[in-house]
Design a protein around this motif. Structure first.
Motif, PDB file in Angstrom:
ATOM      1  N   GLU A  58      72.576  45.447  49.562  1.00  0.00           N
ATOM      2  CA  GLU A  58      71.822  46.393  48.727  1.00  0.00           C
ATOM      3  C   GLU A  58      70.650  46.981  49.511  1.00  0.00           C
ATOM      4  O   GLU A  58      70.341  48.170  49.366  1.00  0.00           O
ATOM      5  CB  GLU A  58      71.328  45.697  47.457  1.00  0.00           C
ATOM      6  N   ASN A  59      70.001  46.169  50.327  1.00  0.00           N
ATOM      7  CA  ASN A  59      68.903  46.664  51.153  1.00  0.00           C
ATOM      8  C   ASN A  59      69.401  47.706  52.152  1.00  0.00           C
ATOM      9  O   ASN A  59      68.782  48.761  52.324  1.00  0.00           O
ATOM     10  CB  ASN A  59      68.217  45.512  51.884  1.00  0.00           C
ATOM     11  N   ILE A  60      70.516  47.417  52.801  1.00  0.00           N
ATOM     12  CA  ILE A  60      71.099  48.368  53.759  1.00  0.00           C
ATOM     13  C   ILE A  60      71.496  49.652  53.047  1.00  0.00           C
ATOM     14  O   ILE A  60      71.227  50.761  53.519  1.00  0.00           O
ATOM     15  CB  ILE A  60      72.288  47.721  54.503  1.00  0.00           C
ATOM     16  N   GLU A  61      72.125  49.506  51.898  1.00  0.00           N
ATOM     17  CA  GLU A  61      72.562  50.665  51.126  1.00  0.00           C
ATOM     18  C   GLU A  61      71.384  51.570  50.762  1.00  0.00           C
ATOM     19  O   GLU A  61      71.483  52.803  50.815  1.00  0.00           O
ATOM     20  CB  GLU A  61      73.278  50.190  49.866  1.00  0.00           C
ATOM     21  N   ALA A  62      70.251  50.986  50.412  1.00  0.00           N
ATOM     22  CA  ALA A  62      69.069  51.771  50.053  1.00  0.00           C
ATOM     23  C   ALA A  62      68.583  52.619  51.221  1.00  0.00           C
ATOM     24  O   ALA A  62      68.182  53.773  51.037  1.00  0.00           O
ATOM     25  CB  ALA A  62      67.955  50.840  49.564  1.00  0.00           C
ATOM     26  N   VAL A  63      68.623  52.074  52.421  1.00  0.00           N
ATOM     27  CA  VAL A  63      68.191  52.830  53.602  1.00  0.00           C
ATOM     28  C   VAL A  63      69.165  53.971  53.883  1.00  0.00           C
ATOM     29  O   VAL A  63      68.754  55.100  54.166  1.00  0.00           O
ATOM     30  CB  VAL A  63      68.028  51.909  54.827  1.00  0.00           C
ATOM     31  N   VAL A  64      70.462  53.692  53.777  1.00  0.00           N
ATOM     32  CA  VAL A  64      71.470  54.740  54.001  1.00  0.00           C
ATOM     33  C   VAL A  64      71.290  55.856  52.973  1.00  0.00           C
ATOM     34  O   VAL A  64      71.310  57.040  53.320  1.00  0.00           O
ATOM     35  CB  VAL A  64      72.900  54.166  53.953  1.00  0.00           C
ATOM     36  N   ASP A  65      71.093  55.492  51.724  1.00  0.00           N
ATOM     37  CA  ASP A  65      70.889  56.494  50.672  1.00  0.00           C
ATOM     38  C   ASP A  65      69.648  57.346  50.956  1.00  0.00           C
ATOM     39  O   ASP A  65      69.683  58.568  50.810  1.00  0.00           O
ATOM     40  CB  ASP A  65      70.751  55.824  49.304  1.00  0.00           C
ATOM     41  N   GLU A  66      68.570  56.703  51.361  1.00  0.00           N
ATOM     42  CA  GLU A  66      67.327  57.425  51.646  1.00  0.00           C
ATOM     43  C   GLU A  66      67.507  58.424  52.784  1.00  0.00           C
ATOM     44  O   GLU A  66      66.877  59.483  52.796  1.00  0.00           O
ATOM     45  CB  GLU A  66      66.202  56.440  51.989  1.00  0.00           C
ATOM     46  N   ALA A  67      68.383  58.109  53.727  1.00  0.00           N
ATOM     47  CA  ALA A  67      68.638  58.993  54.870  1.00  0.00           C
ATOM     48  C   ALA A  67      69.574  60.145  54.500  1.00  0.00           C
ATOM     49  O   ALA A  67      69.887  60.981  55.349  1.00  0.00           O
ATOM     50  CB  ALA A  67      69.228  58.187  56.030  1.00  0.00           C
ATOM     51  N   GLY A  68      70.029  60.174  53.244  1.00  0.00           N
ATOM     52  CA  GLY A  68      70.916  61.243  52.812  1.00  0.00           C
ATOM     53  C   GLY A  68      72.375  60.879  52.844  1.00  0.00           C
ATOM     54  O   GLY A  68      73.243  61.738  52.672  1.00  0.00           O
ATOM     55  N   GLY A  69      72.653  59.612  53.055  1.00  0.00           N
ATOM     56  CA  GLY A  69      74.038  59.162  53.122  1.00  0.00           C
ATOM     57  C   GLY A  69      74.594  58.782  51.770  1.00  0.00           C
ATOM     58  O   GLY A  69      73.940  58.934  50.733  1.00  0.00           O
ATOM     59  N   ASP A  70      75.802  58.258  51.820  1.00  0.00           N
ATOM     60  CA  ASP A  70      76.527  57.859  50.615  1.00  0.00           C
ATOM     61  C   ASP A  70      76.700  56.342  50.591  1.00  0.00           C
ATOM     62  O   ASP A  70      77.806  55.829  50.510  1.00  0.00           O
ATOM     63  CB  ASP A  70      77.879  58.576  50.569  1.00  0.00           C
ATOM     64  N   GLY A  71      75.583  55.639  50.694  1.00  0.00           N
ATOM     65  CA  GLY A  71      75.604  54.184  50.596  1.00  0.00           C
ATOM     66  C   GLY A  71      76.460  53.517  51.651  1.00  0.00           C
ATOM     67  O   GLY A  71      76.575  53.986  52.786  1.00  0.00           O
ATOM     68  N   LEU A  72      77.071  52.427  51.254  1.00  0.00           N
ATOM     69  CA  LEU A  72      77.863  51.628  52.190  1.00  0.00           C
ATOM     70  C   LEU A  72      79.112  52.349  52.678  1.00  0.00           C
ATOM     71  O   LEU A  72      79.684  51.981  53.695  1.00  0.00           O
ATOM     72  CB  LEU A  72      78.229  50.287  51.552  1.00  0.00           C
ATOM     73  N   GLU A  73      79.520  53.396  51.965  1.00  0.00           N
ATOM     74  CA  GLU A  73      80.698  54.165  52.402  1.00  0.00           C
ATOM     75  C   GLU A  73      80.490  54.800  53.764  1.00  0.00           C
ATOM     76  O   GLU A  73      81.447  55.070  54.482  1.00  0.00           O
ATOM     77  CB  GLU A  73      81.037  55.241  51.382  1.00  0.00           C
ATOM     78  N   ASP A  74      79.235  55.059  54.140  1.00  0.00           N
ATOM     79  CA  ASP A  74      78.941  55.688  55.431  1.00  0.00           C
ATOM     80  C   ASP A  74      78.733  54.686  56.565  1.00  0.00           C
ATOM     81  O   ASP A  74      78.592  55.080  57.717  1.00  0.00           O
ATOM     82  CB  ASP A  74      77.699  56.576  55.307  1.00  0.00           C
TER      83      ASP A  74
END
Length: 129
Positions: A58-74
């Motif tokens: 969840e922590n990793i996913e939050a950083v990816v989302d903040e960078a404009g990504g699509d969560g763990l899918e990216d």
């Protein structure tokens, strides 16, 4: 640093240590290593290593989302650090549930110790193209 952007979010733990939660370089995002720390309290979450792995993801996913990504899918690459390889299967269960049928490339290593004496830490690379 040329052509890089630090990524910071309240959705993942932050510290006063000298590193960014993530760094975007073009379409690539490098996510710092995270243990099972609740970003709201700064405390290690309760539960077994499986529950803790979910928090780390969840922590990793939050950083990816903040960078404009699509969560763990990216996420395209993960490194898993365990203080005890006996936890390997339990971590795999939580990891597999979150990544599904097309998981990213991965490395898993046993280490002697992790910050705050947690049992699991992960870092990640995501492609945001």
């Amino acid at each position: 640093m040329a052509d890089t952007e630090p990524i910071e979010t309240d959705g993942a733990p932050s510290t006063d240590n000298p590193y960014s939660q993530g760094v975007r370089a073009g379409d690539t995002l490098y996510v710092s290593g995270y243990g099972p720390v609740d970003p709201d309290t700064g405390d290690v979450v309760d539960g077994d290593v499986q529950d803790q792995t979910v928090r780390v993801l969840e922590n990793i996913e939050a950083v990816v989302d903040e960078a404009g990504g699509d969560g763990l899918e990216d996420v395209v690459k993960v490194t898993v650090y365990l203080t005890d390889l006996e936890d390997y299967e339990r971590v795999n269960e939580a990891y597999g549930e979150r990544f599904g049928a097309e998981p990213p490339a991965r490395v898993c290593v046993e280490v002697s110790r992790l910050p705050e004496d947690v049992r699991v830490e992960l870092d990640a690379v995501a492609y945001l193209g």
